[in-house]
Enzyme design. Sequence first.
Site, PDB file in Angstrom:
ATOM      1  N   CYS A 127      -0.777   1.340   9.520  1.00  0.00           N
ATOM      2  CA  CYS A 127      -1.156   1.127   8.132  1.00  0.00           C
ATOM      3  C   CYS A 127      -2.452   2.111   7.885  1.00  0.00           C
ATOM      4  O   CYS A 127      -3.335   2.241   8.790  1.00  0.00           O
ATOM      5  CB  CYS A 127      -1.793  -0.290   7.787  1.00  0.00           C
ATOM      6  SG  CYS A 127      -2.448  -0.631   6.301  1.00  0.00           S
ATOM      7  N   LEU A 128      -2.807   2.632   6.697  1.00  0.00           N
ATOM      8  CA  LEU A 128      -3.947   3.689   6.612  1.00  0.00           C
ATOM      9  C   LEU A 128      -5.226   2.751   6.407  1.00  0.00           C
ATOM     10  O   LEU A 128      -6.253   3.193   7.027  1.00  0.00           O
ATOM     11  CB  LEU A 128      -3.594   4.162   5.340  1.00  0.00           C
ATOM     12  CG  LEU A 128      -2.705   5.479   5.233  1.00  0.00           C
ATOM     13  CD1 LEU A 128      -2.325   5.641   3.909  1.00  0.00           C
ATOM     14  CD2 LEU A 128      -2.816   6.451   6.238  1.00  0.00           C
ATOM     15  N   GLY A 142       3.427   4.448   1.823  1.00  0.00           N
ATOM     16  CA  GLY A 142       2.915   3.695   0.734  1.00  0.00           C
ATOM     17  C   GLY A 142       1.449   3.443   0.545  1.00  0.00           C
ATOM     18  O   GLY A 142       0.748   3.605   1.550  1.00  0.00           O
ATOM     19  N   HIS A 196       5.853  -4.376   3.471  1.00  0.00           N
ATOM     20  CA  HIS A 196       4.375  -3.961   3.943  1.00  0.00           C
ATOM     21  C   HIS A 196       3.412  -3.865   2.755  1.00  0.00           C
ATOM     22  O   HIS A 196       2.339  -4.379   2.785  1.00  0.00           O
ATOM     23  CB  HIS A 196       4.497  -2.790   4.641  1.00  0.00           C
ATOM     24  CG  HIS A 196       3.212  -2.333   5.247  1.00  0.00           C
ATOM     25  ND1 HIS A 196       2.834  -2.225   6.436  1.00  0.00           N
ATOM     26  CD2 HIS A 196       2.195  -1.918   4.618  1.00  0.00           C
ATOM     27  CE1 HIS A 196       1.614  -1.734   6.873  1.00  0.00           C
ATOM     28  NE2 HIS A 196       1.101  -1.490   5.608  1.00  0.00           N
ATOM     29  N   GLU A 197       3.914  -3.135   1.730  1.00  0.00           N
ATOM     30  CA  GLU A 197       2.952  -2.807   0.467  1.00  0.00           C
ATOM     31  C   GLU A 197       2.764  -4.080  -0.229  1.00  0.00           C
ATOM     32  O   GLU A 197       1.555  -4.288  -0.890  1.00  0.00           O
ATOM     33  CB  GLU A 197       3.702  -1.874  -0.346  1.00  0.00           C
ATOM     34  CG  GLU A 197       3.842  -0.454   0.545  1.00  0.00           C
ATOM     35  CD  GLU A 197       2.554  -0.006   1.216  1.00  0.00           C
ATOM     36  OE1 GLU A 197       1.267  -0.187   0.473  1.00  0.00           O
ATOM     37  OE2 GLU A 197       2.617   0.587   2.133  1.00  0.00           O
ATOM     38  N   GLN A 257      -5.971  -1.359  -1.528  1.00  0.00           N
ATOM     39  CA  GLN A 257      -6.332  -0.431  -0.426  1.00  0.00           C
ATOM     40  C   GLN A 257      -7.518   0.596  -0.905  1.00  0.00           C
ATOM     41  O   GLN A 257      -8.031   0.944  -0.141  1.00  0.00           O
ATOM     42  CB  GLN A 257      -5.220   0.285   0.449  1.00  0.00           C
ATOM     43  CG  GLN A 257      -4.526  -0.654   1.145  1.00  0.00           C
ATOM     44  CD  GLN A 257      -3.265   0.086   1.750  1.00  0.00           C
ATOM     45  OE1 GLN A 257      -2.215   0.183   1.284  1.00  0.00           O
ATOM     46  NE2 GLN A 257      -3.528   0.399   2.926  1.00  0.00           N
ATOM     47  N   HIS A 279       0.009  -6.383   1.048  1.00  0.00           N
ATOM     48  CA  HIS A 279      -1.350  -5.933   0.698  1.00  0.00           C
ATOM     49  C   HIS A 279      -1.720  -6.446  -0.453  1.00  0.00           C
ATOM     50  O   HIS A 279      -2.793  -6.956  -0.612  1.00  0.00           O
ATOM     51  CB  HIS A 279      -1.268  -4.213   0.738  1.00  0.00           C
ATOM     52  CG  HIS A 279      -1.461  -3.449   1.985  1.00  0.00           C
ATOM     53  ND1 HIS A 279      -2.408  -3.823   2.747  1.00  0.00           N
ATOM     54  CD2 HIS A 279      -0.608  -2.480   2.243  1.00  0.00           C
ATOM     55  CE1 HIS A 279      -2.681  -2.822   3.745  1.00  0.00           C
ATOM     56  NE2 HIS A 279      -1.273  -2.137   3.625  1.00  0.00           N
TER      57      HIS A 279
HETATM   58 NI    NI Z   1      -0.650  -0.538   4.959  1.00  0.00          NI
END
Ligand code: NI
Length: 191
Positions: free
Chosen positions: A102-103, A49, A144-145, A54, A148
């Site tokens: 997480c990226l 995701g 999670h998304e 981000q 963000h």
């Molecule tokens: Ni993430």
Amino acid sequence: MTIRKIAHIGHPILRTRARELTREELLSPGIQTFIDDLIETMHDADGAGLAANQVYEPVRICAIEVRNNPRYPYKPNIPLTVLVNPVLTPIDDESFDNFEGCLSVPNLRGVVPRNVHLHVKAWDRQGGIIDSVVHGLTACTFQHEVDHLDGKLFLDRVKDTSTLCTWSEFERQHRDAFADRVRALVARVGS
Ligand code: NI
């Protein structure tokens, strides 16, 4: 399409609550192109995701897709989903201790309790209504998304910091036991 740069922990954009979009803004060529870029960037980074903030755009859009993901080989597939102005509501108190990465938080994973059954209200990328229920690991990914978009990172929700680990130590120490728990969850709730 353009692959965007991904912000890393420490950049204030990740701690900014992203703003709602109007339908008119959503349908504008600029935002539609941005959504294409968001999806392209998620694919390029092998993310499950990616949220707009981000990639430095503080608007309430996230993309989610799991398709035989090499970063998360135990994850059930999720078809490509774009959520705009999403609102998640837990259906009950049941939770699952999910190992997340997480990226925007390179090379770190940790255990985060997540709701297992969620009601999802959002728009799709055309402004159509999404009103559905998601379960299991899919529900974890949605939370999670959307976190963000609220300026939260998974680290904020790690209750036991002794679960934090690098990706290689996850593979060595935790992956097999976690994959077993995931399989049991998927067998029970279907995703
Ligand atoms: Ni993430």
